[in-house]
Design a protein around this motif. Structure first.
Motif, PDB file in Angstrom:
ATOM      1  N   PHE A  90      17.014 -33.832  12.698  1.00 61.40           N
ATOM      2  CA  PHE A  90      18.304 -33.669  13.299  1.00 61.40           C
ATOM      3  C   PHE A  90      18.798 -34.940  14.109  1.00 61.40           C
ATOM      4  N   SER A  91      20.218 -35.510  14.518  1.00 58.29           N
ATOM      5  CA  SER A  91      20.222 -36.306  15.249  1.00 58.29           C
ATOM      6  C   SER A  91      22.074 -36.182  15.443  1.00 58.29           C
ATOM      7  N   VAL A  92      22.207 -36.616  16.031  1.00 61.22           N
ATOM      8  CA  VAL A  92      23.594 -36.452  16.624  1.00 61.22           C
ATOM      9  C   VAL A  92      24.694 -38.026  16.984  1.00 61.22           C
ATOM     10  N   LYS A  93      24.953 -38.358  16.990  1.00 69.29           N
ATOM     11  CA  LYS A  93      25.566 -39.702  16.502  1.00 69.29           C
ATOM     12  C   LYS A  93      27.265 -39.478  17.270  1.00 69.29           C
ATOM     13  N   ILE A  94      27.919 -40.821  18.528  1.00 72.07           N
ATOM     14  CA  ILE A  94      29.498 -41.179  18.461  1.00 72.07           C
ATOM     15  C   ILE A  94      29.838 -41.962  18.146  1.00 72.07           C
ATOM     16  N   THR A  95      30.050 -42.678  17.880  1.00 74.55           N
ATOM     17  CA  THR A  95      31.453 -44.575  17.880  1.00 74.55           C
ATOM     18  C   THR A  95      32.326 -44.701  18.332  1.00 74.55           C
ATOM     19  N   GLU A  96      32.513 -45.365  18.787  1.00 79.42           N
ATOM     20  CA  GLU A  96      34.068 -46.480  19.208  1.00 79.42           C
ATOM     21  C   GLU A  96      34.405 -47.180  18.632  1.00 79.42           C
ATOM     22  N   GLU A  97      35.208 -47.511  17.684  1.00 78.23           N
ATOM     23  CA  GLU A  97      35.687 -48.692  17.324  1.00 78.23           C
ATOM     24  C   GLU A  97      38.042 -48.972  17.241  1.00 78.23           C
ATOM     25  N   PRO A  98      37.520 -50.135  18.016  1.00 74.38           N
ATOM     26  CA  PRO A  98      38.678 -50.334  18.332  1.00 74.38           C
ATOM     27  C   PRO A  98      39.194 -51.488  17.901  1.00 74.38           C
ATOM     28  N   PHE A  99      40.392 -52.315  17.402  1.00 73.03           N
ATOM     29  CA  PHE A  99      40.420 -53.072  16.560  1.00 73.03           C
ATOM     30  C   PHE A  99      42.233 -53.648  16.674  1.00 73.03           C
ATOM     31  N   PHE A 113      46.811 -53.667  18.826  1.00 74.86           N
ATOM     32  CA  PHE A 113      46.261 -53.085  18.856  1.00 74.86           C
ATOM     33  C   PHE A 113      46.464 -51.253  18.101  1.00 74.86           C
ATOM     34  N   HIS A 114      46.368 -51.752  17.569  1.00 75.22           N
ATOM     35  CA  HIS A 114      47.037 -51.774  15.589  1.00 75.22           C
ATOM     36  C   HIS A 114      46.410 -50.173  15.403  1.00 75.22           C
ATOM     37  N   GLU A 115      45.285 -49.828  15.661  1.00 75.39           N
ATOM     38  CA  GLU A 115      44.119 -48.827  15.253  1.00 75.39           C
ATOM     39  C   GLU A 115      42.669 -49.324  15.956  1.00 75.39           C
ATOM     40  N   ASN A 116      42.684 -47.934  16.390  1.00 75.76           N
ATOM     41  CA  ASN A 116      40.914 -46.663  17.010  1.00 75.76           C
ATOM     42  C   ASN A 116      40.046 -46.376  16.078  1.00 75.76           C
ATOM     43  N   ARG A 117      39.377 -46.150  15.634  1.00 73.15           N
ATOM     44  CA  ARG A 117      38.483 -44.540  14.925  1.00 73.15           C
ATOM     45  C   ARG A 117      37.366 -44.110  16.373  1.00 73.15           C
ATOM     46  N   LEU A 133      22.078 -37.291   5.021  1.00 73.61           N
ATOM     47  CA  LEU A 133      23.320 -36.773   4.711  1.00 73.61           C
ATOM     48  C   LEU A 133      24.332 -36.996   6.270  1.00 73.61           C
ATOM     49  N   GLN A 134      25.444 -37.527   6.199  1.00 71.49           N
ATOM     50  CA  GLN A 134      26.123 -37.401   7.783  1.00 71.49           C
ATOM     51  C   GLN A 134      27.315 -37.112   6.962  1.00 71.49           C
ATOM     52  N   ILE A 135      27.461 -35.721   8.668  1.00 69.61           N
ATOM     53  CA  ILE A 135      28.811 -34.974   8.258  1.00 69.61           C
ATOM     54  C   ILE A 135      29.476 -34.876  10.025  1.00 69.61           C
ATOM     55  N   GLY A 136      30.638 -35.560   9.707  1.00 70.30           N
ATOM     56  CA  GLY A 136      31.339 -35.750  11.386  1.00 70.30           C
ATOM     57  C   GLY A 136      32.661 -35.795  10.872  1.00 70.30           C
ATOM     58  N   TYR A 137      33.807 -35.994  11.848  1.00 70.79           N
ATOM     59  CA  TYR A 137      34.544 -36.152  12.765  1.00 70.79           C
ATOM     60  C   TYR A 137      35.173 -37.259  13.388  1.00 70.79           C
ATOM     61  N   LEU A 138      36.198 -37.883  12.035  1.00 69.75           N
ATOM     62  CA  LEU A 138      36.780 -39.055  12.621  1.00 69.75           C
ATOM     63  C   LEU A 138      38.357 -38.917  13.538  1.00 69.75           C
ATOM     64  N   LYS A 139      38.473 -38.726  14.437  1.00 72.44           N
ATOM     65  CA  LYS A 139      39.875 -39.501  14.584  1.00 72.44           C
ATOM     66  C   LYS A 139      40.316 -41.170  14.396  1.00 72.44           C
ATOM     67  N   GLN A 140      41.448 -40.962  13.594  1.00 70.39           N
ATOM     68  CA  GLN A 140      41.697 -42.365  13.054  1.00 70.39           C
ATOM     69  C   GLN A 140      43.716 -42.668  13.796  1.00 70.39           C
ATOM     70  N   HIS A 141      43.431 -43.591  15.039  1.00 64.50           N
ATOM     71  CA  HIS A 141      44.842 -43.526  15.393  1.00 64.50           C
ATOM     72  C   HIS A 141      45.569 -44.846  14.865  1.00 64.50           C
ATOM     73  N   LYS A 152      51.629 -45.914  14.097  1.00 67.30           N
ATOM     74  CA  LYS A 152      51.897 -44.824  15.090  1.00 67.30           C
ATOM     75  C   LYS A 152      51.269 -43.260  14.673  1.00 67.30           C
ATOM     76  N   ASN A 153      50.252 -43.037  13.595  1.00 66.84           N
ATOM     77  CA  ASN A 153      50.076 -42.102  12.700  1.00 66.84           C
ATOM     78  C   ASN A 153      48.601 -41.743  13.970  1.00 66.84           C
ATOM     79  N   ASN A 154      47.897 -40.040  14.168  1.00 60.34           N
ATOM     80  CA  ASN A 154      46.999 -39.946  14.093  1.00 60.34           C
ATOM     81  C   ASN A 154      47.003 -38.934  13.298  1.00 60.34           C
TER      82      ASN A 154
END
Length: 229
Positions: free
Chosen positions: A156-165, A173-177, A192-200, A203-205
């Motif tokens: 097992f490994s834990v991963k976080i990422t941040e990606e602005p566009f 600045f129209h998108e961020n993940r 296997l990769q399982i996670g939660y993605l917050k996509q802005h 105008k949608n979140n």
């Protein structure tokens, strides 16, 4: 079971707080990614993705790409790739034609290890050829992703990422993940990769569950660490 129940309640609560139709559902991204190290200097990375507005229905997008990378150092590389996208931009009705995109992209990737931590960077410049119903457009943008991975054990490994566009057209600045997830090693070269993605996006979140398979192979005679996708 307690962790699974807590995560389920958390994601459900998020979806209840949403307002726009596409935000009212906990959608899903299903991904396949691979990295094949062909030699000391070159690797190929096929990638595929299916997105849905809901967990398993209401099609949103299909994405297919192929990137070739040149590794000029063990932990740094530059890449050139092509991607094709079929995009359904309408949430509730399916009587509008999809948007199609042909994309060329150039990337720079780097990684550094600190004990059990792996820090990754990727900067990517994209030229997007978009085919709308009534017009064609060429758009350009830059995206930068920073990620941190912590190895819990051999499985097992834990991963976080941040990606602005950064868009070079309207709405800069129209998108961020933001992504947080768990990598689970299931075979020698697969996880296997399982996670939660917050996509802005605009105008949608959007709140998305991301499930994927990642495969990495190394065809060099002398085995070294394999580049992170």
């Amino acid at each position: 079971m307690k962790v699974t129940l807590s995560l389920s309640l958390f994601f459900f609560s998020i979806s209840l707080l949403s307002q726009n139709p596409s935000e009212d559902y906990l959608g899903s991204w299903y991904t396949y990614g691979s990295n094949h190290r062909l030699s000391e200097r070159f690797s190929l990375s096929p990638y595929g993705e299916l997105r849905f507005y809901e967990p398993s229905s209401n099609y949103n997008l299909a994405f297919f790409s192929l990137r070739g990378s040149y590794h000029f150092k063990n932990n740094q590389s530059v890449g050139l790739g092509y991607a094709y996208l079929d995009i359904d931009t309408v949430f509730e009705f399916d009587n509008e034609p999809n948007v199609h995109e042909n994309r060329i992209f150039e990337s720079y990737s780097a990684q550094k290890t600190f004990g059990k931590f792996l820090l990754t960077h990727r900067a990517q410049l994209e030229q997007r050829l978009l085919d709308f119903k009534d017009r064609n457009e060429i758009q350009n943008r830059l995206r930068y992703r920073i990620g941190l991975k912590y190895v819990l054990n051999s499985t097992f490994s834990v991963k976080i990422t941040e990606e602005p566009f950064i868009n070079f057209q309207d709405q800069v600045f129209h998108e961020n993940r933001f992504y947080a997830g768990l990598d689970i090693k299931i075979l020698k070269h697969s996880q296997l990769q399982i996670g939660y993605l917050k996509q802005h996006i605009r105008k949608n979140n959007l709140n998305r569950i991301q499930v994927g398979i990642s495969i990495k192979t190394d065809h060099r005679k002398s085995k070294h660490s394999i580049a992170v996708l």
